[in-house]
Design an enzyme around this catalytic site. Structure first.
Site, short mmCIF file in Angstrom:
data_model
loop_
_atom_site.label_atom_id
_atom_site.label_comp_id
_atom_site.label_asym_id
_atom_site.label_seq_id
_atom_site.Cartn_x
_atom_site.Cartn_y
_atom_site.Cartn_z
N CYS A 172 0.81 -1.22 0.00
CA CYS A 172 0.00 0.00 0.00
C CYS A 172 0.84 1.27 0.00
O CYS A 172 0.31 2.37 0.06
CB CYS A 172 -0.94 -0.04 1.19
SG CYS A 172 -1.89 -1.57 1.17
N HIS A 313 -2.71 8.26 5.95
CA HIS A 313 -2.92 6.94 5.34
C HIS A 313 -4.20 6.32 5.90
O HIS A 313 -4.89 5.60 5.18
CB HIS A 313 -1.71 6.04 5.63
CG HIS A 313 -1.84 4.66 5.08
ND1 HIS A 313 -1.84 4.41 3.73
CD2 HIS A 313 -1.99 3.45 5.69
CE1 HIS A 313 -1.97 3.10 3.53
NE2 HIS A 313 -2.07 2.50 4.70
N GLU A 324 -1.12 5.83 13.62
CA GLU A 324 -0.79 7.01 12.80
C GLU A 324 -1.18 8.30 13.53
O GLU A 324 -0.45 9.29 13.49
CB GLU A 324 -1.50 6.93 11.44
CG GLU A 324 -1.10 8.09 10.52
CD GLU A 324 -1.70 7.98 9.13
OE1 GLU A 324 -2.60 7.14 8.92
OE2 GLU A 324 -1.28 8.76 8.26
N PHE A 414 1.79 -3.15 4.24
CA PHE A 414 2.13 -4.44 4.82
C PHE A 414 3.63 -4.67 4.62
O PHE A 414 4.20 -4.28 3.60
CB PHE A 414 1.36 -5.57 4.11
CG PHE A 414 -0.05 -5.77 4.62
CD1 PHE A 414 -0.63 -4.91 5.53
CD2 PHE A 414 -0.80 -6.86 4.16
CE1 PHE A 414 -1.94 -5.11 5.99
CE2 PHE A 414 -2.11 -7.06 4.61
CZ PHE A 414 -2.67 -6.20 5.51
C1 LIG Z 1 5.00 3.52 10.09
O1 LIG Z 1 3.64 3.90 10.19
C2 LIG Z 1 2.97 3.51 11.35
C3 LIG Z 1 1.57 4.02 11.27
O2 LIG Z 1 0.76 3.10 10.65
C4 LIG Z 1 3.67 4.07 12.57
O3 LIG Z 1 3.04 3.63 13.75
C5 LIG Z 1 5.11 3.62 12.55
O4 LIG Z 1 5.79 4.14 13.65
C6 LIG Z 1 5.76 4.06 11.28
N1 LIG Z 1 7.13 3.62 11.28
C7 LIG Z 1 8.13 4.39 10.95
C8 LIG Z 1 9.47 3.76 11.04
O5 LIG Z 1 7.98 5.54 10.55
#
Ligand SMILES: *[C@@H]1O[C@H](CO)[C@@H](O)[C@H](O)[C@H]1NC(C)=O
Ligand SMILES: *[C@@H]1O[C@H](CO)[C@@H](O)[C@H](O)[C@H]1NC(C)=O
Ligand SMILES: *[C@@H]1O[C@H](CO)[C@@H](O)[C@H](O)[C@H]1NC(C)=O
Length: 436
Positions: A172, A313, A324, A414
């Protein structure tokens, strides 16, 4: 440093075919989620019977009719995700007024466009054909229809572009990676113009079955499809699969200026990161989060307090939206009271377009910057849970008019792959602020 701007937009979405119709319906708070039972009885046994499908009809009315976009024979040669991407790319190129014919211009124009899943329909049908009838039942067009990079390939063949021909496939995050990578190609000098985005068309009983088994999909609103996708709402319970394609024409700034192109926004920053945590779930504590957002802002040279809008997102899953939300609040921590943080998820209206999500949402973010409008989060009745955690301005239900100098678009996939894009007005002069 070569600067990269957006000069053309093209879209095929569950709201409409075409950017103008899509954007108008998004701002009218319309919803593209429908019941799948009207499409085929094969969906009747599945736990989730809703999806955000591209409407059929003529292009003038914002509907999809392949014949309006494809050359004879292309429908046979191209899987549906490729067809959508041809339409979106065609619209974006027309919008940009970019139709090069000289060798040099063609060699300086490239394509970077991917898909998350590709043609599940072909994979399924050919598996069944092979299993029941042997190898002679397998179509010679099977492989070229199946391959994910063929959408980009078809665009280069149709237009004669001989610059980079690339495809991202990062679940995604595909659409965001495609745009970000294409921007880097231009900055690095590999091309002056890039056609970039994502495409997806896998609304198929097998895909619904797979995502339902992974417990990712909304299943409680089969009778009221338009209520199923409800990002940041207390009652959200999974995402709604969507289909379509979002494409933008990216261009080196001086190149765009020389030919007098209209400039929507500048692609100022791009950040990538990995969760290194779990195949489908984000880390819940949000600690070490927001790396991708921070990197995008560092790359852009813009401080968090200068960001006027975040296109989240947020897919409408309990865990994902919460993580998020926490990450966004951490990003702005100290720089802004939560109630002043403007964030929305357009997935309430278009569902989750998987590999196309990042590019369609980047396009919405560009239009938010260009038109100073925050697109709404549909179906947001009760932010939560708990409500005190969800205390940002999520632009519930209807759009809000507000100056947008700089904005972020987030995409998470994912495998724990995250990317953020930062767009700003070309004349943005908010300065660096305090980059942390
Ligand atoms: C990636 O996105 C998620 C939100 O879905 C967040 O919780 C996570 O910390 C993010 N990871 C990084 C390394 O930015
Ligand atoms: C797969 O088979 C179904 C059922 O026969 C058909 O409706 C569909 O068009 C086929 N899809 C492709 C890509 O051939
Ligand atoms: C968020 O949007 C509202 C208008 O909808 C505006 O009043 C507010 O100033 C915005 N906040 C920021 C920090 O831009």
């Amino acid at each position: 440093m070569r600067r990269v701007v957006v000069t053309g937009l093209g879209a095929v979405t569950p709201l409409a075919v075409g950017v103008r119709h899509t954007w108008k319906r998004l701002l009218d708070s319309q919803c593209g989620v429908v019941s799948l039972l009207d499409r085929s009885s094969h969906f009747a046994d599945l736990p989730s019977q809703v999806a955000a499908c591209v409407p059929t009809g003529t292009v003038d009315s914002g509907g999809w009719n392949a014949k309006e976009w494809l050359d004879p024979g292309d429908e046979r040669r191209m899987a549906l995700f490729s067809q959508y991407s041809i339409a979106a790319a065609t619209e974006a190129l027309r919008d940009a007024g970019w139709s090069p014919s000289s060798h040099l211009e063609l060699e300086r124009t490239g394509v970077c466009l991917g898909s998350g899943i590709g043609s599940l329909d072909d994979a399924y049908n050919m598996s069944v054909a092979y299993s029941t009838g042997g190898h002679k039942k397998v179509s010679p067009l099977f492989v070229p229809r199946l391959l994910i990079n063929l959408a980009a390939g078809h665009i280069t063949i149709k237009y004669g572009f001989r610059g980079p021909n690339h495809a991202a496939s990062t679940a995604c995050t595909t659409g965001a990676h495609a745009i970000g990578d294409a921007g880097r190609f231009i900055q690095f000098g590999d091309a002056d113009v890039m056609v970039a985005g994502g495409a997806e068309a896998c609304i198929h009983p097998l895909a619904i079955a797979g995502f339902a088994r992974a417990k990712s999909l909304a299943t409680a609103w089969n009778d009221q499809p338009h209520l199923s996708s409800r990002p940041f709402d207390r009652d959200r319970a999974g995402f709604v699969m969507g289909e379509g394609s979002g494409v933008m024409v990216l261009e080196e700034l001086e190149h765009a200026k020389r030919r007098g192109a209209r400039i929507y926004a500048e692609l100022k920053g791009y950040g990538l990161s990995a969760d290194a945590h779990h195949i489908t779930a984000p880390p819940t504590d949000g600690s070490g989060a927001l790396l991708s957002m921070r990197r995008a802002l560092q790359n852009a040279g813009i401080a968090p307090e200068r960001v006027d809008y975040v296109n989240a997102h947020a897919t409408s899953t309990p865990q994902g939206d919460a993580a998020e939300n926490r990450a966004i609040k951490t990003l702005f921590d100290g720089a802004r009271r939560p109630a002043e943080i403007n964030v929305s998820s357009t997935k309430g209206a278009v569902g989750h377009l998987l590999g196309a999500a990042g590019s369609v949402e980047a396009l919405f973010t560009v239009l938010a910057v260009h038109e100073n409008i925050l697109p709404p989060t549909l179906n947001l009745e009760n932010p939560g849970d708990p409500p005190e955690e969800f205390d940002c301005n999520y632009v519930p239900k209807t759009p809000q008019q507000h100056g947008v100098e700089a904005a972020i678009s987030n995409s998470f996939g994912f495998g724990g792959t995250n990317a953020s894009l930062c767009f700003a007005k070309l004349e943005y002069s908010g300065g660096m602020g305090r980059v942390r």
